[in-house]
Design a protein around this motif. Structure first.
Motif, short mmCIF file in Angstrom:
data_model
loop_
_atom_site.label_atom_id
_atom_site.label_comp_id
_atom_site.label_asym_id
_atom_site.label_seq_id
_atom_site.Cartn_x
_atom_site.Cartn_y
_atom_site.Cartn_z
N LYS A 171 18.26 -12.29 18.17
CA LYS A 171 19.17 -11.17 17.93
C LYS A 171 20.58 -11.57 18.35
CE LYS A 171 19.91 -6.27 18.98
NZ LYS A 171 19.42 -5.09 19.74
N PHE A 172 21.54 -11.43 17.44
CA PHE A 172 22.92 -11.75 17.75
C PHE A 172 23.61 -10.54 18.38
CE2 PHE A 172 22.66 -14.79 13.96
CZ PHE A 172 22.34 -15.86 14.78
N LYS A 173 24.54 -10.80 19.26
CA LYS A 173 25.29 -9.72 19.90
C LYS A 173 26.04 -8.91 18.84
CE LYS A 173 25.92 -12.17 24.28
NZ LYS A 173 26.88 -12.82 25.21
N LYS A 174 25.81 -7.62 18.85
CA LYS A 174 26.40 -6.68 17.90
C LYS A 174 26.04 -7.02 16.45
CE LYS A 174 30.36 -5.67 20.89
NZ LYS A 174 31.84 -5.63 21.01
N GLY A 175 25.05 -7.89 16.28
CA GLY A 175 24.61 -8.27 14.94
C GLY A 175 25.65 -9.03 14.15
N LYS A 176 26.61 -9.64 14.83
CA LYS A 176 27.75 -10.26 14.15
C LYS A 176 27.53 -11.74 13.84
CE LYS A 176 31.71 -7.43 15.57
NZ LYS A 176 33.03 -7.46 16.25
N ILE A 177 27.86 -12.10 12.61
CA ILE A 177 28.04 -13.49 12.19
C ILE A 177 29.40 -13.53 11.53
CG2 ILE A 177 27.23 -15.36 10.72
CD1 ILE A 177 24.45 -14.11 10.78
N GLU A 178 30.32 -14.32 12.07
CA GLU A 178 31.69 -14.28 11.57
C GLU A 178 32.39 -15.62 11.77
OE1 GLU A 178 33.55 -11.20 13.81
OE2 GLU A 178 33.17 -12.16 15.75
N PRO A 179 33.48 -15.85 11.03
CA PRO A 179 34.27 -17.07 11.25
C PRO A 179 34.81 -17.08 12.68
CG PRO A 179 34.88 -16.03 9.18
CD PRO A 179 34.01 -15.05 9.91
N PRO A 180 34.82 -18.23 13.32
CA PRO A 180 35.25 -18.28 14.73
C PRO A 180 36.76 -18.14 14.90
CG PRO A 180 34.84 -20.48 13.92
CD PRO A 180 34.44 -19.55 12.81
#
Length: 256
Positions: A171-180
């Protein structure tokens, strides 16, 4: 002085206008030419590395995420134990069986997940995982996944797809996958240079924080003062290999 610090002495003589004196007339041009050759080689190597970095990252996407409680909830997949030290208080001397993953173990649930996705841990750095892939134009390249505790960064043509594969297990924090925007203290930005989209890395934020930290530490120090004019971080006469001062204590060791 001329033998120990040739470049510094040459610069000093030129700045004082005494480069034509007998002691410097033949010697300074020789050292200036040597410095130019040296700088030329350094610049050449720099641009070779920069061009290679531009070529490698050109067209690749970067995506990052933080794993929530990565090493608190993941079960250990190695058989590990430890003998409690004094930091365990009354439990000192007891043998503990490790049931949850600890950062630094050679294997973990994350490692197992990456292996299931076809990645192999790099021999040079076990936190760098790679997988062979092919671009749409047929060019071969490697997909990289960088792991540091709970920080995951993927470099790939389909970086989000890789991250989503990891996200099905963790599980990712806050469900976030984003450009760094930053990674391990370095600022990351996507820019366009000469018509090419590329990622750049800057240590600006890290340096600003480090300088602020030093200033705060030395502000009230009775021993050390920040010089008003310091052209270089260290004096030309500094010889760290000859340092005979005592070893740092725990607090200073942590600070440095």
């Amino acid at each position: 002085m001329k033998e120990s610090f040739p470049i510094e002495v040459a610069d000093y003589a030129i700045s004082k206008g005494i480069q034509d004196k007998p002691a410097f007339a033949w010697w300074i041009p020789h050292n200036v030419r040597k410095r130019k050759r040296f700088l030329g080689k350094v610049k050449s190597k720099y641009w070779e590395r920069t061009s290679e970095g531009k070529r490698v990252l050109n067209g690749l996407d970067l995506q990052c995420a933080d794993i929530q409680n990565a090493f608190l909830t993941a079960p250990a997949i190695e058989k590990c134990y430890l003998v409690a030290g004094p930091e365990f208080g009354e439990e000192e001397g007891k043998v503990f069986i490790v049931r949850r993953a600890l950062y630094g173990l050679k294997s973990s649930s994350l490692a197992e997940t990456l292996e299931d996705l076809g990645f192999s841990s790099s021999t040079a750095d076990p936190d760098v995982w790679m997988r062979a892939a092919v671009k749409p134009d047929g060019e071969e390249y490697y997909v990289y996944t960088l792991c540091y505790v709970d920080d995951i960064l993927c470099i790939s043509m389909k970086a989000k797809e890789v991250m989503e594969g990891i996200g099905r297990i963790f599980k990712f924090k806050k469900g976030k996958i984003e450009p760094p925007k930053s990674y391990l203290g370095a600022r990351l930005q996507k820019k366009t240079l000469d018509g090419h989209n590329m990622w750049t890395m800057s240590s600006y934020d890290y340096v600003v924080a480090a300088v602020k930290n030093v200033k705060e530490t030395l502000k009230d120090s009775p021993k050390w003062k920040i010089p008003k004019n310091a052209p270089t971080p260290m004096t030309s006469a500094d010889e760290p290999e000859m340092d005979g001062s005592s070893k740092l204590g725990q607090e200073d060791h942590t600070y440095f």
